[in-house]
Motif scaffolding. Structure first.
Motif, PDB file in Angstrom:
ATOM      1  N   ALA A  52      -6.483   3.579 -16.469  1.00 17.12           N
ATOM      2  CA  ALA A  52      -6.242   2.158 -16.179  1.00 17.12           C
ATOM      3  C   ALA A  52      -5.438   2.005 -14.895  1.00 17.12           C
ATOM      4  CB  ALA A  52      -5.502   1.502 -17.351  1.00 17.12           C
ATOM      5  N   ASN A  53      -4.504   2.928 -14.654  1.00 12.83           N
ATOM      6  CA  ASN A  53      -3.727   2.890 -13.412  1.00 12.83           C
ATOM      7  C   ASN A  53      -4.639   3.059 -12.197  1.00 12.83           C
ATOM      8  OD1 ASN A  53      -1.258   2.882 -11.846  1.00 12.83           O
ATOM      9  ND2 ASN A  53      -1.548   5.075 -11.572  1.00 12.83           N
ATOM     10  N   GLY A  54      -5.640   3.941 -12.322  1.00 15.31           N
ATOM     11  CA  GLY A  54      -6.597   4.118 -11.231  1.00 15.31           C
ATOM     12  C   GLY A  54      -7.317   2.827 -10.896  1.00 15.31           C
ATOM     13  N   TYR A  55      -7.712   2.076 -11.942  1.00 17.63           N
ATOM     14  CA  TYR A  55      -8.430   0.820 -11.696  1.00 17.63           C
ATOM     15  C   TYR A  55      -7.511  -0.232 -11.068  1.00 17.63           C
ATOM     16  CZ  TYR A  55     -11.270  -3.297 -12.186  1.00 17.63           C
ATOM     17  OH  TYR A  55     -11.976  -4.433 -11.908  1.00 17.63           O
ATOM     18  N   THR A  56      -6.288  -0.374 -11.588  1.00 17.90           N
ATOM     19  CA  THR A  56      -5.398  -1.405 -11.040  1.00 17.90           C
ATOM     20  C   THR A  56      -4.999  -1.077  -9.602  1.00 17.90           C
ATOM     21  OG1 THR A  56      -3.479  -0.281 -12.028  1.00 17.90           O
ATOM     22  CG2 THR A  56      -4.485  -2.058 -13.296  1.00 17.90           C
ATOM     23  N   GLN A  57      -4.860   0.214  -9.291  1.00 19.48           N
ATOM     24  CA  GLN A  57      -4.555   0.591  -7.904  1.00 19.48           C
ATOM     25  C   GLN A  57      -5.706   0.247  -6.965  1.00 19.48           C
ATOM     26  OE1 GLN A  57      -2.333   3.662  -6.528  1.00 19.48           O
ATOM     27  NE2 GLN A  57      -0.695   2.997  -7.869  1.00 19.48           N
ATOM     28  N   MET A  80      -4.526 -11.157  -6.182  1.00 19.61           N
ATOM     29  CA  MET A  80      -5.186  -9.925  -6.610  1.00 19.61           C
ATOM     30  C   MET A  80      -4.311  -8.709  -6.292  1.00 19.61           C
ATOM     31  SD  MET A  80      -9.115  -8.963  -5.819  1.00 19.61           S
ATOM     32  CE  MET A  80      -9.914  -7.556  -6.610  1.00 19.61           C
ATOM     33  N   ILE A  81      -3.731  -8.685  -5.090  1.00 22.78           N
ATOM     34  CA  ILE A  81      -2.848  -7.579  -4.705  1.00 22.78           C
ATOM     35  C   ILE A  81      -1.619  -7.544  -5.604  1.00 22.78           C
ATOM     36  CG2 ILE A  81      -1.319  -6.727  -2.895  1.00 22.78           C
ATOM     37  CD1 ILE A  81      -3.377  -7.814  -0.862  1.00 22.78           C
ATOM     38  N   PHE A  82      -1.003  -8.692  -5.833  1.00 20.89           N
ATOM     39  CA  PHE A  82       0.184  -8.758  -6.683  1.00 20.89           C
ATOM     40  C   PHE A  82      -0.132  -8.272  -8.092  1.00 20.89           C
ATOM     41  CE2 PHE A  82       2.583 -11.097  -9.915  1.00 20.89           C
ATOM     42  CZ  PHE A  82       3.878 -10.705  -9.615  1.00 20.89           C
ATOM     43  N   ALA A  83      -1.231  -8.766  -8.656  1.00 16.85           N
ATOM     44  CA  ALA A  83      -1.604  -8.367 -10.017  1.00 16.85           C
ATOM     45  C   ALA A  83      -1.866  -6.866 -10.111  1.00 16.85           C
ATOM     46  CB  ALA A  83      -2.843  -9.151 -10.463  1.00 16.85           C
ATOM     47  N   GLY A  84      -2.568  -6.318  -9.125  1.00 14.69           N
ATOM     48  CA  GLY A  84      -2.890  -4.899  -9.144  1.00 14.69           C
ATOM     49  C   GLY A  84      -1.652  -4.028  -9.056  1.00 14.69           C
ATOM     50  N   LEU A  85      -0.743  -4.330  -8.118  1.00 14.11           N
ATOM     51  CA  LEU A  85       0.448  -3.502  -7.931  1.00 14.11           C
ATOM     52  C   LEU A  85       1.421  -3.654  -9.093  1.00 14.11           C
ATOM     53  CD1 LEU A  85       1.759  -1.527  -5.938  1.00 14.11           C
ATOM     54  CD2 LEU A  85       2.988  -3.468  -4.962  1.00 14.11           C
ATOM     55  N   PHE A  86       1.611  -4.877  -9.577  1.00 15.34           N
ATOM     56  CA  PHE A  86       2.549  -5.101 -10.676  1.00 15.34           C
ATOM     57  C   PHE A  86       2.031  -4.444 -11.954  1.00 15.34           C
ATOM     58  CE2 PHE A  86       5.117  -7.369 -13.770  1.00 15.34           C
ATOM     59  CZ  PHE A  86       6.341  -7.483 -13.114  1.00 15.34           C
ATOM     60  N   ALA A  87       0.721  -4.573 -12.216  1.00 17.51           N
ATOM     61  CA  ALA A  87       0.129  -3.935 -13.401  1.00 17.51           C
ATOM     62  C   ALA A  87       0.232  -2.417 -13.310  1.00 17.51           C
ATOM     63  CB  ALA A  87      -1.322  -4.362 -13.549  1.00 17.51           C
ATOM     64  N   SER A  88       0.015  -1.871 -12.109  1.00 18.31           N
ATOM     65  CA  SER A  88       0.152  -0.428 -11.915  1.00 18.31           C
ATOM     66  C   SER A  88       1.583   0.016 -12.185  1.00 18.31           C
ATOM     67  CB  SER A  88      -0.258  -0.053 -10.482  1.00 18.31           C
ATOM     68  OG  SER A  88      -0.164   1.345 -10.290  1.00 18.31           O
ATOM     69  N   GLY A  89       2.558  -0.800 -11.786  1.00 17.33           N
ATOM     70  CA  GLY A  89       3.953  -0.489 -12.076  1.00 17.33           C
ATOM     71  C   GLY A  89       4.225  -0.448 -13.571  1.00 17.33           C
ATOM     72  N   LEU A  90       3.664  -1.405 -14.312  1.00 16.37           N
ATOM     73  CA  LEU A  90       3.852  -1.437 -15.764  1.00 16.37           C
ATOM     74  C   LEU A  90       3.187  -0.233 -16.439  1.00 16.37           C
ATOM     75  CD1 LEU A  90       3.320  -5.244 -16.530  1.00 16.37           C
ATOM     76  CD2 LEU A  90       5.480  -3.996 -16.287  1.00 16.37           C
ATOM     77  N   LEU A  91       2.031   0.173 -15.933  1.00 12.52           N
ATOM     78  CA  LEU A  91       1.343   1.341 -16.489  1.00 12.52           C
ATOM     79  C   LEU A  91       2.131   2.620 -16.212  1.00 12.52           C
ATOM     80  CD1 LEU A  91      -2.294   0.342 -15.528  1.00 12.52           C
ATOM     81  CD2 LEU A  91      -1.449   0.662 -17.863  1.00 12.52           C
ATOM     82  N   GLN A 134     -12.749   0.531  -6.712  1.00  8.88           N
ATOM     83  CA  GLN A 134     -12.882   0.136  -5.309  1.00  8.88           C
ATOM     84  C   GLN A 134     -14.131  -0.713  -5.097  1.00  8.88           C
ATOM     85  OE1 GLN A 134     -11.163   0.628  -2.334  1.00  8.88           O
ATOM     86  NE2 GLN A 134      -9.418   1.342  -3.516  1.00  8.88           N
ATOM     87  N   PHE A 135     -15.230  -0.294  -5.708  1.00 13.70           N
ATOM     88  CA  PHE A 135     -16.483  -1.035  -5.536  1.00 13.70           C
ATOM     89  C   PHE A 135     -16.435  -2.380  -6.255  1.00 13.70           C
ATOM     90  CE2 PHE A 135     -21.034  -1.620  -6.939  1.00 13.70           C
ATOM     91  CZ  PHE A 135     -21.454  -2.140  -5.734  1.00 13.70           C
ATOM     92  N   TYR A 158       0.829  -1.206   0.000  1.00 14.12           N
ATOM     93  CA  TYR A 158       0.000   0.000   0.000  1.00 14.12           C
ATOM     94  C   TYR A 158       0.866   1.260   0.000  1.00 14.12           C
ATOM     95  CZ  TYR A 158      -4.551   2.191   0.352  1.00 14.12           C
ATOM     96  OH  TYR A 158      -5.681   2.897   0.056  1.00 14.12           O
ATOM     97  N   PHE A 159       2.010   1.199   0.654  1.00 20.36           N
ATOM     98  CA  PHE A 159       2.979   2.287   0.598  1.00 20.36           C
ATOM     99  C   PHE A 159       3.463   2.500  -0.840  1.00 20.36           C
ATOM    100  CE2 PHE A 159       7.632   2.768   0.241  1.00 20.36           C
ATOM    101  CZ  PHE A 159       7.765   4.111   0.615  1.00 20.36           C
ATOM    102  N   ALA A 160       3.824   1.406  -1.510  1.00 22.67           N
ATOM    103  CA  ALA A 160       4.322   1.498  -2.881  1.00 22.67           C
ATOM    104  C   ALA A 160       3.255   2.046  -3.823  1.00 22.67           C
ATOM    105  CB  ALA A 160       4.797   0.127  -3.358  1.00 22.67           C
ATOM    106  N   SER A 161       1.995   1.732  -3.544  1.00 19.10           N
ATOM    107  CA  SER A 161       0.921   2.227  -4.414  1.00 19.10           C
ATOM    108  C   SER A 161       0.838   3.747  -4.392  1.00 19.10           C
ATOM    109  CB  SER A 161      -0.425   1.616  -4.002  1.00 19.10           C
ATOM    110  OG  SER A 161      -0.906   2.186  -2.790  1.00 19.10           O
ATOM    111  N   TYR A 162       1.165   4.366  -3.257  1.00 19.94           N
ATOM    112  CA  TYR A 162       1.149   5.829  -3.178  1.00 19.94           C
ATOM    113  C   TYR A 162       2.236   6.446  -4.061  1.00 19.94           C
ATOM    114  CZ  TYR A 162      -2.395   6.575   0.386  1.00 19.94           C
ATOM    115  OH  TYR A 162      -3.591   6.658   1.056  1.00 19.94           O
ATOM    116  N   ILE A 163       3.369   5.770  -4.192  1.00 23.33           N
ATOM    117  CA  ILE A 163       4.445   6.287  -5.039  1.00 23.33           C
ATOM    118  C   ILE A 163       3.978   6.362  -6.488  1.00 23.33           C
ATOM    119  CG2 ILE A 163       6.768   5.779  -5.942  1.00 23.33           C
ATOM    120  CD1 ILE A 163       7.453   4.620  -3.218  1.00 23.33           C
ATOM    121  N   GLY A 164       3.247   5.347  -6.932  1.00 22.08           N
ATOM    122  CA  GLY A 164       2.746   5.333  -8.307  1.00 22.08           C
ATOM    123  C   GLY A 164       1.398   5.992  -8.481  1.00 22.08           C
ATOM    124  N   ARG A 165       0.923   6.669  -7.452  1.00 20.53           N
ATOM    125  CA  ARG A 165      -0.359   7.368  -7.515  1.00 20.53           C
ATOM    126  C   ARG A 165      -0.157   8.886  -7.482  1.00 20.53           C
ATOM    127  NH1 ARG A 165      -4.524   6.227  -2.668  1.00 20.53           N
ATOM    128  NH2 ARG A 165      -3.877   4.124  -3.271  1.00 20.53           N
TER     129      ARG A 165
END
Length: 466
Positions: A113-118, A83-94, A68-69, A25-32
Motif C-alpha cells: 500500500a505504501n508503494g501505491y500511495t508513494q 493528490m500530492i498531500f493525500a499520497g505523502l500523508f497516507a504514506s507517512g501513516l503507513l 505510477q500508471f 519528493y525528497f520526503a518520499s525517499y525517506i519513507g521509501r
C-alpha cells in the motif's frame, strides 16, 4: 472534473512552487528507502526471513509501478495539490503502522500500500510543472528535482542508521512518518498560497495557448503593430479542440511512444535494478567488507546526479532539444562502460566502482530525458501526468523484474554472464533509440482540429497568454 491550473509568471512564486514540490519528493525517499536500511536488523532479529524481506521489497516495486500508471491518469483529472498531500500523508501513516507490525503478511500488505500511495506524488508534480510554470523554468526544474534522489537517499540512510543505533529498527519507520506527515502539511500550506496567487495573477491556459477567463477566451494576437488583446466567447468548437479525451491506447500508438518501451524498461533495469545489487557484486567479486560495499552504494546517488545535469546540457547544447537523440548518446556511453566492465570487472575494485558509476549516471540521464522532459510534449493533450506515469511505470517494471532476475542469473550462471546480459540489453536499447532518433513523439492534429485552430486565429502562430 479536470482541475484548471493557472500559469504563473512571477519568478519568486515559481521558485516557491518548485521548492514545495522538491520537499515532498525528497520526503518520499525517506519513507521509501528506510525499509532497505531496516531490513538487516529485521532479519537479524528474526522478524522476517531473507526471502520474506525480498518479497516485501518486490511487492512495493510492483505496486509503485502500477500506481505510477493509474495515478498518472488520475493526476490529469484531479486537483494535483490534494493528490500530492493525500499520497505523502497516507504514506507517512503507513510507515507509522509498519513500526507496530511484526508479521510478514501484514508487513507485505502495508508496504505494498505504501508503494501505491508513494506513486500518487510524482505524476501530479509533472502536471504542476507543465501547467503552472513558464517554458524555460519547467525544463530547468524538471532537471533540478532529480537532486531529491541523491539528497533523499543520503538522508534516509543517515536517519535510519541513527534510529537503529539509538532505539532499534521500529523507530526507522516512526521517524520517517514524522518527516513525511510534516512535509505534507508544509506543502499543503505552501501550495495553497501559490494557488491563491495564481488564481489572482496567473493565466489559465486552454488548447493552443488560449487563455480561459470565466466564460470568455482571452488571447494575444501578435501583430507588427504590437500586442492586441482580443476576446471571444468560448464556443463549442473550443471545447471540441481539447484532445484530452483521446483514449490512452490511441495516444500511445499515434505518438509513437510504444516504440520506446524497450529503452524505457532497460534503463529501469540498469538504473535501479543493477544499483540494488552493487554491494553484493563488489563484496563477492573483491571479498570486500559489507561496510565498504554499502559505502560504495551510498555514493552512487550522488554521482548519478551528474547524469541529470549532463542530460540537460547535452539536450540543449548538442541535440536540438530532442530527447531520443540525447538518450542515444547516453546509452552509447553505458554500452561502452559495460563492455569494459565485462572484460575487466575483476581487475580492480575502484575501476569497477567507477564503471558502475558511469553506467548508473548515464541511466539517470536517460531517466531525466524520458520521465521528466519527454512527457512535456503532451501538454496540449492534457496528458503530461499520464505519459510520465506510464513511462515511470514501465521503468519500475524493469526494476522489479531485474531485482529478482539478476539474483537468479547470478546464482545459476555467475556474474560474467549476468553482466553480458546487461550489455546485450543496453545495446538493444541503443539500437532502438538510434532508429528513432529523428522521430518526434507527439500527437499530430487532425484536420478537424487544424480547422478549429484556423477559425480561432491560432494557425501557424505560437500564442502566449498575458
Amino acid at each position: 472534473m479536470q482541475k484548471k491550473l493557472n500559469r504563473i509568471y512571477d519568478g519568486h512564486m515559481q521558485a516557491l512552487l518548485f521548492w514545495m514540490c522538491w520537499l515532498v519528493y525528497f520526503a518520499s525517499y525517506i519513507g521509501r528507502l528506510n525499509y532497505s536500511s531496516a531490513m538487516p536488523a529485521m532479519i537479524g532479529g528474526s522478524v522476517i526471513t531473507a526471502s520474506q524481506a525480498g518479497f516485501i521489497s518486490m511487492v512495493y516495486f510492483f505496486a509503485y509501478g502500477a500506481g505510477q500508471f493509474l495515478n498518472g491518469m488520475l493526476a490529469d483529472r484531479l486537483h494535483p495539490g490534494k493528490m500530492i498531500f493525500a499520497g505523502l500523508f497516507a504514506s507517512g501513516l503507513l510507515n507509522l503502522a509498519m513500526g507496530f507490525l511484526s508479521g510478514f503478511g501484514m508487513m507485505a500488505l502495508f508496504w505494498c500500500a505504501n508503494g501505491y500511495t508513494q506513486a500518487m506524488i510524482w505524476p501530479p508534480i509533472m502536471r504542476i510543472f507543465a501547467k503552472m510554470m513558464t517554458e524555460e523554468r519547467k525544463v530547468k526544474y524538471c532537471v533540478h528535482i532529480t537532486s531529491t534522489m541523491a539528497v533523499g537517499t543520503l538522508a534516509s540512510y543517515l536517519l535510519s542508521a541513527a534510529m537503529i543505533a539509538a532505539a532499534g529498527w521500529r523507530f526507522v519507520f516512526y521517524a520517517a512518518a514524522v518527516c513525511m506527515c510534516g512535509a505534507a502539511l508544509v506543502f499543503w500550506r505552501g501550495f495553497a498560497r501559490v494557488e491563491a496567487y495564481s488564481m489572482e495573477h496567473g493565466a489559465a491556459e486552454a488548447y493552443g495557448g488560449v487563455v480561459e477567463c470565466g466564460n470568455v477566451v482571452e488571447y494575444e494576437e501578435m501583430a507588427e503593430r504590437g500586442k492586441v488583446i482580443k476576446y471571444e466567447e468560448r464556443t463549442e468548437q473550443g471545447k471540441t479542440a481539447d484532445t484530452g479525451s483521446m483514449p490512452f491506447g490511441q495516444l500511445l500508438t499515434a505518438s509513437g511512444l510504444l516504440f520506446l518501451l524497450i529503452p524505457v524498461v532497460v534503463h529501469g533495469v540498469l538504473k535501479d535494478g543493477v544499483t540494488s545489487w552493487v554491494p553484493t557484486y563488489i563484496s563477492e567479486t573483491f571479498m570486500a567488507s559489507p561496510t565498504l560495499s554499502i559505502l560504495v552504494t551510498t555514493m552512487l546517488p550522488v554521482i548519478n546526479l551528474t547524469g541529470a545535469y549532463a542530460a540537460q546540457f547535452m539536450y540543449r547544447r548538442f541535440f536540438q532539444k530532442h530527447e531520443v537523440k540525447t538518450a542515444s548518446f547516453f546509452f552509447l556511453i553505458a554500452t561502452g562502460a559495460l563492455v569494459l566492465l565485462w572484460r575487466f570487472s575483476a581487475v580492480n575494485m575502484f575501476l569497477t566502482a567507477g564503471l558502475l558509476s558511469v553506467i548508473t549516471a548515464s541511466m539517470m540521464a536517460v531517466n531525466t530525458l524520458f520521465v521528466n522532459l519527454l512527457p512535456l510534449h503532451f501538454e496540449k493533450e492534457g496528458r503530461v501526468s499520464t505519459v510520465s506515469g506510464f513511462l515511470n511505470a514501465m521503468a519500475y517494471l524493469g526494476c522489479a523484474i531485474s531485482t529478482y532476475g539478476i539474483g537468479v542469473l547470478v546464482q545459476h550462471v555467475g556474474w560474467q554472464v549476468t553482466i553480458f546480459g546487461w550489455l546485450a540489453m543496453t545495446a538493444a536499447a541503443l539500437a532502438v533509440c538510434f532508429i528513432l532518433r529523428k522521430r518526434v513523439f507527439t500527437v499530430k492534429m487532425s484536420m478537424k482540429e487544424e480547422t478549429i485552430h484556423e477559425q480561432m486565429g491560432l494557425s501557424g502562430r505560437r500564442v502566449q497568454p498575458r
